[in-house]
Design an enzyme around this catalytic site. Structure first.
Site, short mmCIF file in Angstrom:
data_model
loop_
_atom_site.label_atom_id
_atom_site.label_comp_id
_atom_site.label_asym_id
_atom_site.label_seq_id
_atom_site.Cartn_x
_atom_site.Cartn_y
_atom_site.Cartn_z
N ASP A 206 38.02 -59.32 26.95
CA ASP A 206 39.33 -59.76 27.43
C ASP A 206 39.71 -59.21 28.81
O ASP A 206 40.89 -59.23 29.18
CB ASP A 206 40.42 -59.39 26.41
CG ASP A 206 40.33 -60.26 25.18
OD1 ASP A 206 40.10 -61.47 25.34
OD2 ASP A 206 40.48 -59.74 24.06
N ASP B 4 37.89 -69.08 24.18
CA ASP B 4 38.86 -68.36 25.02
C ASP B 4 38.16 -67.62 26.18
O ASP B 4 38.74 -67.39 27.24
CB ASP B 4 39.62 -67.29 24.22
CG ASP B 4 39.93 -67.68 22.80
OD1 ASP B 4 39.20 -68.51 22.23
OD2 ASP B 4 40.89 -67.15 22.23
N1 GLY Z 1 42.49 -65.16 23.15
C1 GLY Z 1 43.15 -65.08 21.92
C2 GLY Z 1 44.05 -66.21 21.61
O1 GLY Z 1 44.11 -67.21 22.28
O2 GLY Z 1 44.72 -66.09 20.61
#
Ligand code: GLY
Length: 398
Positions: free
Chosen positions: A115, A175
């Site tokens: 992330d 993501d």
């Molecule tokens: N990246 C985590 C979400 O979109 O919940």
């Protein structure tokens, strides 16, 4: 039949353009500034709990929930402050943005998640774009270096999660496309093409393995890191392995649009257009274009919406509109989303603990953050509003 489709497209274009014109960016930003003052007061009320809690994420059990810098959402609030500064040029927002961004910087050394882009690019990255501060530049480079340790050459992708080792061997989530922006930026800042090549490899592998024939995407693809083979395709936050989780579709749309910006490879532009085609022709997409949390959620129309997905989609569509020959159509869709968010999904100023938007869904399957405000919904909403502003002034987005 052809005439009918033409008439529908023209009607959508006209209504979208009309709605976009109704969007009053100046007043909406004024409200956002007032709401952010409310948020700052709310933050100082709960901050006493722990110095390690640095950024607002959502409202939980009737309380503002702050998170540590290691949380994937920590960069969004600093990013919002940078957006307020970008719009208003008010030094107050810059000073606050600097203060909240400083809390996130130590993440540059945290290699335990993928992330990094969300955390560091949304905070430090925005700060760098606006100030060209050399310290921010160094943090971005170190962050990309740390993120690159999660790249596996055989599989050609960046590992997303380290948790749930019993479930997945080498999980990659859709993501993760958003984290590539940091790598592209690091390639430009350093001249080291390794970062660029990693981002391109990840985008290509994801295009190969995450997408179905209809251009919807799986949430989690699990790889064998020794052979590069796909082990399975599943979900974590969607309704089922074969369903289309709304925010996942939004991340894909945003990710491939951004990859086109960075590479000018037409296959990424085509991919983004195909994803948009899936989303905006879907029979379960509501009239107001704010999706349910999953396109295949079983109780539609009695399912929660996900405003965060809508905000990400609107921002992505605006960028896509600047590259595509279908630009007016994408712009009109974005205009319709934004005017509906502004009209019907915004909190009254002074309410909602200072969050701007209502009705997002974090993870419905784990009954977590359902129908709540979320920091990332606000972040992408402000980004989209800024993009409308730039486009309306005839300026380029990048
Ligand atoms: N990246 C985590 C979400 O979109 O919940």
């Amino acid at each position: 039949m052809k005439n009918k489709i033409y008439a529908v497209v023209v009607a959508l274009l006209l209504s979208g353009i009309a709605q976009a014109q109704k969007l009053n960016i100046k007043n909406t930003f004024k409200d956002a500034e007032r709401q952010t003052d409310v948020m700052l007061a709310e933050i100082s009320k709960v901050k006493n709990d722990s110095e390690a809690l640095v950024s607002p994420r959502t409202v939980e059990k009737g309380r503002l929930r702050l998170v540590r810098s290691s949380d994937w959402t920590s960069g969004f609030f600093p990013g919002e402050l940078w957006r307020l500064y970008a719009y208003s040029k008010n030094i107050k927002w810059r000073r606050l943005a600097e203060k909240f961004t400083a809390n996130i910087e130590k993440e540059q050394f945290n290699g335990r998640t993928h992330d990094m882009g969300f955390k560091v690019y949304c905070s430090v990255g925005n700060g760098y774009l606006l100030t060209k501060n050399d310290h921010y530049r160094q943090v971005l480079i170190q962050s990309a270096k740390t993120l690159s340790t999660r790249f596996n050459k055989t599989a050609g992708v960046i590992r997303s999660w380290d948790h749930n080792k019993d479930k997945w061997a080498y999980p990659v989530i859709i993501d993760n496309m958003l984290n590539l922006e940091l790598l592209f930026e690091a390639a430009k800042l350093t001249g080291d093409s390794t970062y660029y090549n990693m981002a391109v490899s990840h985008a290509n592998k994801t295009m190969e393995n995450h997408f179905r024939k209809d251009y919807s995407s799986y949430h989690v693809v699990d790889y064998d890191s020794n052979t590069g083979k796909v082990l399975k395709k599943t979900t974590h936050q969607g309704y089922s392995d074969e369903s289309a989780w709304a925010r996942g579709q939004a991340w894909g749309l945003y990710g491939y649009t951004m990859c086109y910006r960075e590479t000018k490879d037409p296959k990424y532009l085509q991919q983004a257009q195909h994803i948009a085609g899936f989303i905006f022709n879907h029979p379960n997409l509501p009239e107001d274009l704010i999706p349910y949390w999953d396109f295949n959620a079983p109780g539609i129309p009695n399912e929660p919406r996900d405003v965060s997905a809508a905000a990400v989609m609107a921002s992505a569509l605006l960028e896509l509109s600047s590259y595509s020959t279908n630009g007016q159509y994408y712009k009109s869709l974005a205009g319709k989303i934004l005017s509906n968010l502004t009209k019907a999904y915004r909190a009254a100023v002074g309410k909602n603990y200072g969050f701007i938007l209502l009705h997002s869904t974090g993870s419905k399957p784990s009954d977590s953050e359902v129908d709540v405000p979320l920091a990332y919904a606000d972040y992408y909403y402000l980004e989209a509003l800024l993009r409308v502003q730039r486009l309306s002034e005839g300026k380029k987005l990048f």
